[in-house]
Design an enzyme around this catalytic site. Structure first.
Site, PDB file in Angstrom:
ATOM      1  N   ASP A   1       0.848  -1.191   0.000  1.00  0.00           N
ATOM      2  CA  ASP A   1       0.000   0.000   0.000  1.00  0.00           C
ATOM      3  C   ASP A   1       0.883   1.241   0.000  1.00  0.00           C
ATOM      4  OD1 ASP A   1      -2.394   1.364  -0.061  1.00  0.00           O
ATOM      5  OD2 ASP A   1      -2.654   1.359   2.104  1.00  0.00           O
TER       6      ASP A   1
ATOM      7  N   TYR B   1       1.152   5.770  -0.490  1.00  0.00           N
ATOM      8  CA  TYR B   1       0.715   6.998   0.183  1.00  0.00           C
ATOM      9  C   TYR B   1       0.894   8.117  -0.846  1.00  0.00           C
ATOM     10  CZ  TYR B   1       0.697  10.042   4.455  1.00  0.00           C
ATOM     11  OH  TYR B   1       0.418  10.947   5.460  1.00  0.00           O
TER      12      TYR B   1
ATOM     13  N   HIS C   1      -3.804  14.161   0.646  1.00  0.00           N
ATOM     14  CA  HIS C   1      -3.999  13.325   1.836  1.00  0.00           C
ATOM     15  C   HIS C   1      -2.801  13.424   2.776  1.00  0.00           C
ATOM     16  CE1 HIS C   1      -5.198   9.940   4.332  1.00  0.00           C
ATOM     17  NE2 HIS C   1      -4.058   9.312   4.056  1.00  0.00           N
TER      18      HIS C   1
ATOM     19  N   ARG D   1       1.165  16.940  12.888  1.00  0.00           N
ATOM     20  CA  ARG D   1       2.338  17.780  13.155  1.00  0.00           C
ATOM     21  C   ARG D   1       1.991  19.234  12.866  1.00  0.00           C
ATOM     22  NH1 ARG D   1       3.833  13.547  10.091  1.00  0.00           N
ATOM     23  NH2 ARG D   1       3.952  14.856   8.213  1.00  0.00           N
TER      24      ARG D   1
ATOM     25  N   GLU E   1     -10.219   3.999   3.925  1.00  0.00           N
ATOM     26  CA  GLU E   1      -9.377   4.709   2.970  1.00  0.00           C
ATOM     27  C   GLU E   1      -9.824   4.294   1.572  1.00  0.00           C
ATOM     28  OE1 GLU E   1      -5.302   5.646   5.455  1.00  0.00           O
ATOM     29  OE2 GLU E   1      -5.229   4.125   3.876  1.00  0.00           O
TER      30      GLU E   1
ATOM     31  N   GLU F   1      -9.325   3.890  -2.137  1.00  0.00           N
ATOM     32  CA  GLU F   1      -8.109   3.754  -2.928  1.00  0.00           C
ATOM     33  C   GLU F   1      -8.393   3.036  -4.247  1.00  0.00           C
ATOM     34  OE1 GLU F   1      -4.841   2.096  -0.780  1.00  0.00           O
ATOM     35  OE2 GLU F   1      -5.441   2.971   1.143  1.00  0.00           O
TER      36      GLU F   1
ATOM     37  N   ASP G   1      -9.020   0.324   2.265  1.00  0.00           N
ATOM     38  CA  ASP G   1      -8.006  -0.083   3.241  1.00  0.00           C
ATOM     39  C   ASP G   1      -8.487   0.342   4.626  1.00  0.00           C
ATOM     40  OD1 ASP G   1      -5.596  -1.028   4.263  1.00  0.00           O
ATOM     41  OD2 ASP G   1      -4.666   0.946   4.121  1.00  0.00           O
TER      42      ASP G   1
ATOM     43  N   ARG H   1      -7.394   3.776  13.482  1.00  0.00           N
ATOM     44  CA  ARG H   1      -6.529   4.935  13.686  1.00  0.00           C
ATOM     45  C   ARG H   1      -5.913   4.985  15.081  1.00  0.00           C
ATOM     46  NH1 ARG H   1      -5.303   6.267   8.582  1.00  0.00           N
ATOM     47  NH2 ARG H   1      -7.150   6.810   7.354  1.00  0.00           N
TER      48      ARG H   1
ATOM     49  N   GLN I   1      -3.244   2.293  15.201  1.00  0.00           N
ATOM     50  CA  GLN I   1      -2.151   2.732  14.330  1.00  0.00           C
ATOM     51  C   GLN I   1      -1.309   3.831  14.987  1.00  0.00           C
ATOM     52  OE1 GLN I   1      -3.555   4.283  10.588  1.00  0.00           O
ATOM     53  NE2 GLN I   1      -1.516   4.783   9.836  1.00  0.00           N
TER      54      GLN I   1
ATOM     55  N   TYR J   1       2.754   2.913  15.388  1.00  0.00           N
ATOM     56  CA  TYR J   1       3.453   3.118  14.115  1.00  0.00           C
ATOM     57  C   TYR J   1       4.887   3.619  14.239  1.00  0.00           C
ATOM     58  CZ  TYR J   1       3.219   8.259  13.755  1.00  0.00           C
ATOM     59  OH  TYR J   1       3.393   9.608  13.937  1.00  0.00           O
TER      60      TYR J   1
ATOM     61  N   LYS K   1      -3.641  -1.803  10.319  1.00  0.00           N
ATOM     62  CA  LYS K   1      -3.985  -1.938   8.906  1.00  0.00           C
ATOM     63  C   LYS K   1      -4.215  -3.384   8.474  1.00  0.00           C
ATOM     64  CE  LYS K   1      -3.253   2.343   7.226  1.00  0.00           C
ATOM     65  NZ  LYS K   1      -4.188   3.070   6.345  1.00  0.00           N
TER      66      LYS K   1
ATOM     67  N   THR L   1      -8.605  -5.695   4.268  1.00  0.00           N
ATOM     68  CA  THR L   1      -8.595  -4.793   3.120  1.00  0.00           C
ATOM     69  C   THR L   1      -9.601  -5.335   2.120  1.00  0.00           C
ATOM     70  OG1 THR L   1      -6.238  -4.294   3.430  1.00  0.00           O
ATOM     71  CG2 THR L   1      -7.192  -3.784   1.277  1.00  0.00           C
TER      72      THR L   1
ATOM     73  N   GLU M   1      -9.797  12.626   7.663  1.00  0.00           N
ATOM     74  CA  GLU M   1      -9.678  13.918   6.991  1.00  0.00           C
ATOM     75  C   GLU M   1     -11.022  14.645   6.950  1.00  0.00           C
ATOM     76  OE1 GLU M   1      -7.137  14.158   3.245  1.00  0.00           O
ATOM     77  OE2 GLU M   1      -7.553  12.013   3.386  1.00  0.00           O
TER      78      GLU M   1
END
Length: 394
Positions: free
Chosen positions: A106, A108, A113, A122, A179, A181, A213, A217, A220, A224, A233, A237, A338
């Protein structure tokens, strides 16, 4: 003999011809092609044993020239009469996972996104990491938990630690997400030590599927660092049951967004493989997002080139996905983290304000793209319903 009726404006007309694996009551799974509202049984229509298999892998392994030949035969066949026994109403068949998944990667690849998540996680730093515009970021997933559309998704258990908690706890995911995709299915593999250049993409990749996917959260976020996604994850899927051939997507090709700085030589495309595909995300029947694949920064040809540049081999049935597809507008965001800005901006679903998935929720992702001669072709849909987690806190 039968003439297959193709309704005017059908997204499954001769410009598409997506492949799948289906069965009827009392019969074994085999390969078919969707034509209008019917499934054409290729084992009967073409009288070839390779289509009597329960997976597309043996056919895909025959290579690009064979894919072209069979597509031409099907196109000619559906223009006339086909055997009665080869035609089944799509509403009366069971659809199965269309290919045996060899490996799963997978990526990114959406700048929108990645930027949104960077701003969320951040807020006082640059949203994109320094490497992001130099290489397609990705991770290896778990092929054994790739499931076909319509499969229920059990809420995963795992460790999670909220910012206001002193120590982690174990239990069901509290921030379950999606997600939206696009996935690409490798038809003919490559040997260990032999990178696949961008220009071989169209002869190596058989077709594309829709991918959800599913993402835990909170699990994760706790796990991570430093190695990236793992249990958050790997639990499931989902993929669509119809594989749209790459041969059907020529009319959808568009340039990728401007790539600045210029990629290193192995990532440069002579003929760009951006794709003008429009996705739609429905949450319990409400349309909540329309992610545009044409906004993806890295193309699928570049993803394959990067996946193999270190000499990693590929195999028939390898699946690699784009990562979340998001555009510049709020209603184009392909993940709920998001859309709700990390849960701070709920949206209304069924009369209540919602942020992440609850048990019983169903998500349906669909997509269309330009086809030959001004038509539009469809990918069908990938759907999944959330069921309660098994077990309890330990």
């Amino acid at each position: 003999m039968t003439v297959i009726d193709i309704p005017e404006g059908s997204p499954f007309g001769p410009a598409n011809l997506p492949y799948g694996v289906f069965s009827t009551p009392g019969t074994a799974p085999r390969v078919g092609v969707r034509v209008g509202d019917s499934v054409l049984d290729l084992a009967v229509a073409l009288d070839e044993e390779v289509f009597a298999r329960p997976t597309l892998n043996p056919f895909m392994a025959q290579g690009h020239a064979r894919w072209v030949q069979v597509r031409e035969r099907i196109t000619a066949l559906i223009a006339g009469e086909v055997p009665d026994a080869a035609v089944h109403p799509v509403a009366e068949v069971e659809l199965h996972l269309p290919f045996e998944v060899a490996d799963y990667v997978d990526f990114y690849a959406s700048e929108h996104h990645a930027t949104n998540l960077g701003r969320l996680f951040r807020p006082n730093a640059e949203p994109l990491m320094p490497n992001w515009k130099h290489l397609p970021v990705g991770y290896h997933g778990r092929s054994g938990t790739v499931v076909v559309s319509g499969t229920d998704i059990a809420r995963p258990n795992g460790q999670r630690k909220a910012p206001d908690e002193e120590a982690p706890t174990f239990g069901p995911c509290r921030r379950l997400d999606i997600e939206a995709e696009l996935g690409f299915v490798v038809g003919t593999g490559s040997e260990l030590g032999s990178p696949v250049p961008c220009e071989e993409f169209a002869t190596r990749v058989f077709g594309a599927v829709l991918v959800n996917d599913w993402s835990a959260r909170d699990i994760q976020a706790w796990e991570y660092v430093p190695l990236g996604p793992f249990l958050g994850k790997s639990f499931a899927t989902s993929v669509s049951p119809w594989v749209v051939p790459l041969l059907a997507l020529e009319a959808a090709r568009v340039p990728t967004p401007e790539q600045d700085p210029r990629p290193l030589p192995y990532l440069r495309e002579g003929e760009p493989w951006g794709l003008d595909i429009d996705l739609a995300v429905d949450w319990n029947g409400r349309r909540v997002a329309n992610p545009p694949y044409r906004e993806m920064y890295w193309s699928p040809a570049q993803l394959l080139a990067h996946l193999t540049v270190n000499g990693a081999s590929t195999r028939t049935g390898d699946l690699y996905a784009s990562g979340t597809i998001s555009g510049p507008e709020k209603d184009q965001r392909g993940a709920f983290i998001e859309l709700t800005w990390g849960g701070k901006e709920p949206i209304e679903i069924g009369g209540s304000e919602r942020t992440f998935l609850q048990d019983g929720d169903e998500v349906v992702i669909s997509a269309t793209a330009p086809g030959a001669d001004g038509t539009r072709i469809g990918f069908g849909q990938v759907s999944g319903r959330i069921v309660p987690a098994e077990g309890g806190a330990r």
